[in-house]
Enzyme design. Structure first.
Site, PDB file in Angstrom:
ATOM      1  N   LEU A   1      15.403  -3.995  -0.531  1.00 15.20           N
ATOM      2  CA  LEU A   1      14.711  -5.241  -0.875  1.00 15.20           C
ATOM      3  C   LEU A   1      13.446  -5.303  -0.045  1.00 15.20           C
ATOM      4  CD1 LEU A   1      14.486  -8.085  -2.142  1.00 15.20           C
ATOM      5  CD2 LEU A   1      15.922  -8.928  -0.261  1.00 15.20           C
TER       6      LEU A   1
ATOM      7  N   SER B   1       2.790  -6.358  -4.116  1.00 10.74           N
ATOM      8  CA  SER B   1       1.764  -6.467  -5.156  1.00 10.74           C
ATOM      9  C   SER B   1       0.534  -5.615  -4.885  1.00 10.74           C
ATOM     10  CB  SER B   1       1.342  -7.931  -5.348  1.00 10.74           C
ATOM     11  OG  SER B   1       0.774  -8.444  -4.154  1.00 10.74           O
TER      12      SER B   1
ATOM     13  N   TYR C   1      -3.590 -14.679  13.756  1.00  7.23           N
ATOM     14  CA  TYR C   1      -2.909 -13.498  13.228  1.00  7.23           C
ATOM     15  C   TYR C   1      -2.147 -12.799  14.347  1.00  7.23           C
ATOM     16  CZ  TYR C   1      -2.227  -9.026  10.834  1.00  7.23           C
ATOM     17  OH  TYR C   1      -1.669  -7.897  10.277  1.00  7.23           O
TER      18      TYR C   1
ATOM     19  N   GLY D   1      -1.701  -2.897  -1.619  1.00  2.00           N
ATOM     20  CA  GLY D   1      -1.749  -2.261  -0.310  1.00  2.00           C
ATOM     21  C   GLY D   1      -0.519  -1.439   0.020  1.00  2.00           C
ATOM     22  N   ILE D   2      -0.074  -1.578   1.264  1.00  2.00           N
ATOM     23  CA  ILE D   2       1.065  -0.803   1.758  1.00  2.00           C
ATOM     24  C   ILE D   2       2.307  -1.066   0.918  1.00  2.00           C
ATOM     25  CG2 ILE D   2       2.651  -0.501   3.699  1.00  2.00           C
ATOM     26  CD1 ILE D   2       0.273  -1.140   5.549  1.00  2.00           C
TER      27      ILE D   2
END
Length: 283
Positions: free
Chosen positions: A7, A12, A156, A14-15
């Site tokens: 899971l 959606s 971030y 990029g990585i």
């Protein structure tokens, strides 16, 4: 041997997109991937990347990790449909280059709800099943910014520091259940997200409403970031497969960075005063 049920979030682009594609197309058919996106309107690139494998080795599901009910529904559906969850891969996250005092409460809440609270809540939902089966792997994408702070990326960094603290603490208690926790700590990765971050840095460097000091320091940050080595997403995914999925008992931390970055990081972390980290930016 039965395929492992994986899971994962953030599928959606990029990585996450590369990870879903690589696992779904594993030559030994070792994985069945439940690749989640925040909304089905975001699935187009993923669907195109795995189109021949959909409903075979990859299943695309909608999952908003800031919604507790949604988390519960998806985890229960995976358990009901596939009988287990062997691997959880937490990739979903957002960035926020900014001037610290100008960031609204709404934006602070959003980055922590996605990067920290949502990731923790999904992990909490999966843990009872892994503990019951006494096996599993929880792979969470942190960052080199979860190890050292970067000016103008305070929120971030704070979110990644929080992930590091939670999952490092969690890891020790899970070893007796034969559950392994991995923290992935990449440097810059080639992606649309990194391009957006560079654009935001450049905007700050040219924002005439900021002080000249902030503009100058953002020019330095932008120039260094633009010139820095970027890892291809495929290399990051390959490292995760080799170090975490191919290994029965992987270690906790996986720093993915060039040698010079590792040297700076080691020097910074060894300095208990914190001054080495501050001086490294050369402002």
């Amino acid at each position: 041997m039965a395929p492992q049920i994986v899971l994962m979030t953030g599928s959606s682009s990029g990585i996450g997109l590369v990870m879903a594609q690589r696992l779904a197309r594993d030559p030994d058919h070792r994985f069945i991937v439940i690749a989640t996106v925040i909304a089905m309107s975001e699935k187009n690139d993923l669907e195109a990347a795995v189109k021949d494998d959909i409903e075979k080795t990859v299943f695309i599901k909608e999952l908003d990790i800031t919604n507790d009910e949604h988390i519960t529904e998806v985890v229960e559906d995976v358990i009901s449909s596939h009988g287990r969850i062997d691997v959880l891969i937490n990739i979903a996250g957002i960035a926020l280059p900014a001037i610290a005092e100008r960031v609204s409460r709404e934006k602070i809440d959003k980055i922590f709800n996605v990067n920290v609270i949502g990731t923790i809540r999904l992990t909490q939902a999966v843990l009872p099943h892994m503990k019951e089966q006494q096996s599993g792997k929880i792979i969470t994408f942190s960052s080199i910014t979860g190890k050292i702070g970067f000016p103008y990326s305070e929120f971030y960094c704070a979110s990644k520091f929080a992930l590091e603290g939670f999952f490092e603490s969690l890891a020790g208690g899970l070893r007796a259940f034969k559950i392994r926790v991995c923290l992935i700590e990449p440097t810059q990765v080639e992606s649309a997200l990194w391009d957006w971050i560079l654009h935001q840095m450049e905007s700050l460097a040219n924002d005439q409403t900021l002080s000249e000091i902030d503009r100058r320091q953002n020019r330095i940050t932008h120039a260094r970031s633009k010139e820095g080595t970027r890892m291809p997403a495929d290399d990051v995914v390959g490292a995760v497969i080799t170090r975490c999925l191919d290994v029965d008992e992987p270690v906790l931390r996986h720093l993915l960075a060039p040698g010079e970055t590792c040297d700076v990081l080691q020097k910074t972390l060894a300095d208990l005063t914190g001054e080495a980290g501050i001086s490294a930016f050369g402002f």
